[in-house]
Write a protein that holds these residues in place. Structure first.
Motif, PDB file in Angstrom:
ATOM      1  N   ALA A 288       0.818  -1.214   0.000  1.00 39.09           N
ATOM      2  CA  ALA A 288       0.000   0.000   0.000  1.00 39.09           C
ATOM      3  C   ALA A 288       0.854   1.267   0.000  1.00 39.09           C
ATOM      4  O   ALA A 288       0.346   2.360  -0.217  1.00 39.09           O
ATOM      5  N   SER A 298      -0.089   9.312   3.671  1.00 39.85           N
ATOM      6  CA  SER A 298      -0.908   8.613   2.690  1.00 39.85           C
ATOM      7  C   SER A 298      -2.169   8.099   3.359  1.00 39.85           C
ATOM      8  O   SER A 298      -2.149   7.729   4.532  1.00 39.85           O
ATOM      9  N   GLU A 300      -3.883   5.709   1.706  1.00 36.01           N
ATOM     10  CA  GLU A 300      -4.094   4.474   0.953  1.00 36.01           C
ATOM     11  C   GLU A 300      -4.603   3.376   1.894  1.00 36.01           C
ATOM     12  O   GLU A 300      -4.041   3.155   2.969  1.00 36.01           O
TER      13      GLU A 300
END
Ligand SMILES: [Zn+2]
Length: 338
Positions: A288, A298, A300
């Protein structure tokens, strides 16, 4: 069992007194009947044989297992409380050995001995068994509350309230994720926000791998310091790098609790930074994070599927068949990253 032994054999050799050297060994399981205090006890005995001379060799961990299994059968035959049942009592009422001993007016060493396999007398065993009833436990607690610490009293009282259906207890949320958090925080581990996130992640992973289903539906994100369940992060971020103090009660099935105990046994002794190294060494977080710099934020998502696949492989690779063996994996990680 046999498969597991085979894998260990490649790493572990033991001393054979007949060959006078460390040798590889084969493992078989045979039913054996022995006599304990005049009682015939039949149990499945693990036996190890030298591959070179075929004489029986001594493997410490198997010997420990054999003694334990013989003891279980012996107690079963006499209707005595099992070690597991004593552990369940402690966990059910959120108390330690010392507190239980104080409440009963016994020496702590008495309880410790029973937990290590010494056989309790029928009287002592019956007393312990009677505590499975929360009403019995409650009257014991109230009668002897001045014998235990205030914290121990409150924790036990809170645990009892769940069984006795009394109100006036905090509830930190109804989802399984929230209850999992409450469980981790109810145990005697110092859990920082950083460590908590990892425990949740491993709980999700191993629950899927061992039980075939997701523990909770929430997804985690691949943050700089590892997987993060964001709503839990927000709730406890004010603790910073300190252990979270929290008095919530949990409501989880026995089966979930046993998995979470396995997670605590395997990972609860490591601090957040070490756990971060663990998750940084694993595929789901790394996948990821592809294309991201080390310190680049992030959001993600680490998909539940990726977690499920990864930990399904882990339990296969390390022959982890139950919650007690999860620490085989954490020990390996420790050796790898430290
Ligand atoms: Zn030999």
């Amino acid at each position: 069992m046999n498969n597991k032994k085979k894998e260990f054999k490649e790493i572990n050799k033991v001393y054979c007194e007949f060959c006078d050297e460390d040798i590889e060994y084969d493992t078989v399981i045979e039913e054996e009947t022995i006599n304990i205090n005049g009682i015939e006890v039949t149990f499945n005995k693990i036996k190890d044989y030298c591959v070179d001379c075929h004489n029986e060799v001594y493997v410490e961990e198997d010997n420990i297992t054999n003694v334990k299994n013989a003891n279980i059968e012996y107690r079963k035959k006499l209707g005595l409380i099992q070690v597991d049942e004593i552990n369940s009592l402690l966990s059910k009422y959120n108390i330690g050995k010392t507190t239980l001993a104080s409440l009963l007016g016994w020496g702590e060493i008495t309880i410790v001995r029973y937990m290590e396999g010494s056989t309790p007398s029928k009287d002592y065993s019956d007393t312990l068994k009677s505590l499975d009833d929360p009403r019995t436990m409650k009257s014991l607690l109230e009668k002897n509350k001045e014998k235990v610490t205030d914290i121990a009293y409150k924790k036990c009282k809170k645990a009892l309230n769940q069984y006795l259906d009394e109100t006036s207890i905090d509830n930190c949320g109804d989802t399984v994720l929230e209850n999992t958090v409450s469980y981790f925080l109810s145990k005697d581990y110092e859990v920082t926000p950083l460590a908590l996130q990892k425990l949740l992640y491993y709980a999700q992973g191993f629950y899927y791998a061992l039980r075939g289903d997701y523990l909770f539906r929430e997804d985690c994100e691949a943050w700089v310091h590892g997987p993060v369940y964001t709503e839990i992060y927000s709730r406890y971020k004010s603790f910073g790098y300190d252990p979270i103090k929290n008095e919530c009660i949990y409501n989880l099935s026995e089966e979930k609790v046993s998995l979470l105990d396995g997670i605590l046994k395997a990972f609860g002794c490591y601090n957040g930074k070490i756990l971060e190294k663990f998750t940084h060494s694993e595929m789901p977080w790394n996948k990821a994070r592809v294309g991201k710099k080390d310190d680049e934020p992030s959001n993600e998502i680490i998909s539940k599927k990726a977690i499920a696949e990864y930990f399904t492989n882990v339990v296969e690779k390390y022959n982890i068949s139950n919650v007690y063996d999860i620490d085989i994996y954490s020990s390996t990680l420790k050796d790898k990253v430290l």
